[in-house]
Design an enzyme around this catalytic site. Structure first.
Site, PDB file in Angstrom:
ATOM      1  CB  SER A 129      32.276  63.577  -6.873  1.00  0.00           C
ATOM      2  OG  SER A 129      31.309  62.667  -7.299  1.00  0.00           O
ATOM      3  CE  LYS A 157      26.879  62.114  -6.749  1.00  0.00           C
ATOM      4  NZ  LYS A 157      28.243  62.133  -7.244  1.00  0.00           N
ATOM      5  NE  ARG A 189      36.811  61.823  -9.658  1.00  0.00           N
ATOM      6  CZ  ARG A 189      35.922  61.482  -8.715  1.00  0.00           C
ATOM      7  NH1 ARG A 189      34.660  61.852  -8.802  1.00  0.00           N
ATOM      8  NH2 ARG A 189      36.293  60.771  -7.685  1.00  0.00           N
ATOM      9  CG  ASP A 249      29.472  64.575  -9.648  1.00  0.00           C
ATOM     10  OD1 ASP A 249      30.697  64.348  -9.544  1.00  0.00           O
ATOM     11  OD2 ASP A 249      28.613  63.733  -9.358  1.00  0.00           O
ATOM     12  CG  HIS A 300      26.528  59.896  -1.834  1.00  0.00           C
ATOM     13  ND1 HIS A 300      25.665  60.106  -2.893  1.00  0.00           N
ATOM     14  CD2 HIS A 300      27.711  59.538  -2.388  1.00  0.00           C
ATOM     15  CE1 HIS A 300      26.305  59.904  -4.028  1.00  0.00           C
ATOM     16  NE2 HIS A 300      27.549  59.550  -3.763  1.00  0.00           N
TER      17      HIS A 300
HETATM   18  N1  URA Z   1      30.562  58.630  -4.951  1.00  0.00           N
HETATM   19  C1  URA Z   1      30.458  59.768  -5.696  1.00  0.00           C
HETATM   20  O1  URA Z   1      29.366  60.268  -5.918  1.00  0.00           O
HETATM   21  N2  URA Z   1      31.581  60.311  -6.162  1.00  0.00           N
HETATM   22  C2  URA Z   1      32.802  59.812  -5.929  1.00  0.00           C
HETATM   23  O2  URA Z   1      33.776  60.391  -6.378  1.00  0.00           O
HETATM   24  C3  URA Z   1      32.911  58.633  -5.166  1.00  0.00           C
HETATM   25  C4  URA Z   1      31.763  58.062  -4.691  1.00  0.00           C
END
Ligand code: URA
Length: 436
Positions: free
Chosen positions: A183, A187, A168, A161, A82
């Site tokens: 966030s 995930k 956001r 999220d 990620h």
């Molecule tokens: N990637 C995400 O999944 N969330 C964030 O807040 C920033 C980048």
């Protein structure tokens, strides 16, 4: 408990308890707490922060807002990567098929564009028919059959999220360490991967502008992964200038396809190689990142990574003929190069400003309900340290209207700084953080 009291507490710089955080997050996910209260709470968190313990509670509450998958039911070990968000960051589109082609299953939960940064789901949805809202049984079955699955948050997986992310994006509450960490890690924990590579971006086009903040975010996420029984490594990578050339959804898919065919811009190819090599080492398919690099190069040269990408597209309903012939992907009606006003060395290509210009063209959202124009975007032809001649194309703008094209032309020139002296190129990576 009342949502308003929790907002006031955070507004007044007080710590929230685990029970308060859980009440707020589950209430918001269930639709019992409205968007306006969640937006006020997110702004209070952004302004007043959360300590490591509050952030850990927030991560776990958001992960628990849906199911937490146990991928060991279908594969012995699954990995995920990620990025904290960047401009031109289409790394997932290359790294995940490469890693899956090397025999390491990848169960990925991605996000959409956030602020001036692009999102993997929006990029992949440039491919006609490609679905990202997978049911849990589809996610598990595809992981088993294809070894690669790419989904978004859903009612079943990390729903808190899913809602907060979109909120956001349009309420100026992205740039916050606790909100970004929660966030991302909610995930990652919900989607079940046992080993996670975190690509933490730092610089002008990242949410973390300083090395200190980027390290803090990376260390926090790696520590929470450990507490949740997952292995994680974070790479700190440069996001002062856009990664690769393409910024904008279908343009980025095309660049990822070129890279999967063994081409693509040198910086992007190298970035993907390093990330994939580390992921292979983390997933114990490679003995170390050096060995991982050999496997990555092999998967890119023998077409196995490309074949895995095609399998992903097909499995999720995408029209594979459009990736076989990328000229069939969505495209903008107006395409115009932007020539350099003078000669010199490039000292800065401001990634955030390039990302903002792409959003204005229609590649991102300004309001929750805004549609994405998958065809528009920018090709960035120059990197810090390059020497350019007067008249040499610096950018190519892909726009849907003359008005947007003119606006992008004006703002793109402001993204550059020229120097009369040679300038050093920027590094791709600044360091690595693993569990202490
Ligand atoms: N990637 C995400 O999944 N969330 C964030 O807040 C920033 C980048």
């Amino acid at each position: 408990m009342r949502a308003v009291d929790i907002i006031i507490k955070k507004r007044d710089h007080q710590r929230l308890t685990e029970a308060e955080i859980d009440y707020f997050i589950q209430g918001y996910a269930a639709g019992e707490i409205p968007d306006y209260q969640a937006a006020a709470w997110a702004m209070a968190v952004l302004l007043n922060g959360m300590d490591a313990e509050e952030t850990t509670h927030l991560i776990m509450a958001m992960a628990r807002s849906g199911e937490i998958l146990d991928l060991s039911q279908v594969v012995p070990l699954a990995v995920d990567k990620h990025s904290t968000g960047g401009v031109g960051d289409k790394t997932t589109l290359v790294v995940e098929p490469v890693v899956a082609a090397c025999g390491l299953p990848v169960g990925k939960m991605s996000g959409r564009g956030l602020g001036f940064t692009g999102g993997t789901l929006d990029k992949m949805e440039s491919i006609p028919g490609f679905r990202t809202n997978l049911e849990i049984d589809e996610f598990m079955a595809q992981l088993k059959d294809v070894g690669l699955v790419l989904a978004g948050q859903s009612k079943a997986l990390a729903p808190a999220d899913g809602k907060l992310y979109a909120l956001r994006d349009v309420t100026g509450t992205v740039q916050s360490i606790p909100l970004i960490a929660s966030s991302i890690m909610s995930k990652k924990i919900a989607a079940g991967a046992q080993a996670i590579l975190l690509d933490v971006k730092v610089g002008l086009g990242a949410f973390m502008q300083t090395m200190e903040d980027a390290r803090q975010l990376a260390e926090l996420m790696v520590a929470v992964a450990g507490k949740a029984g997952r292995r994680a490594v974070a790479l700190l990578s440069d996001m002062n200038q856009p990664l690769g050339e393409a910024v904008g959804n279908a343009l980025e898919v095309k660049e990822a396809i070129d890279t999967l065919h063994g081409g693509g811009p040198a910086d992007f190819r190298e970035h993907c190689t390093v990330v994939a090599a580390h992921l292979l080492a983390l997933g114990q398919v490679a003995n170390n990142p050096g060995h991982g690099r050999q496997l990555v190069e092999q998967a890119l040269s023998d077409d196995s990574a490309w074949e895995k990408f095609r399998q992903l597209v097909t499995a999720q309903g995408g029209d594979v003929s459009t990736v076989d012939d990328p000229s069939r992907l969505p495209a903008a009606s107006l395409v115009e190069p932007l020539p350099s006003p003078h000669a010199g060395w490039i000292a800065q290509v401001h990634a955030r400003l390039v990302g903002e210009a792409a959003v204005v063209l229609g590649a991102g959202r300004a309001r929750l309900e805004d549609p994405i124009d998958h065809g528009v975007g920018i090709l960035v032809h120059t990197k810090v340290g390059d020497h350019v001649e007067k008249g040499q194309p610096l950018f190519t703008i892909h726009a849907a209207s003359q008005e947007k094209l003119d606006e992008a032309r004006r703002s793109l020139l402001d993204t550059l700084l020229f120097s009369d002296e040679p300038v050093d190129p920027l590094p791709l990576f600044y360091g690595e953080i693993s569990e202490a």
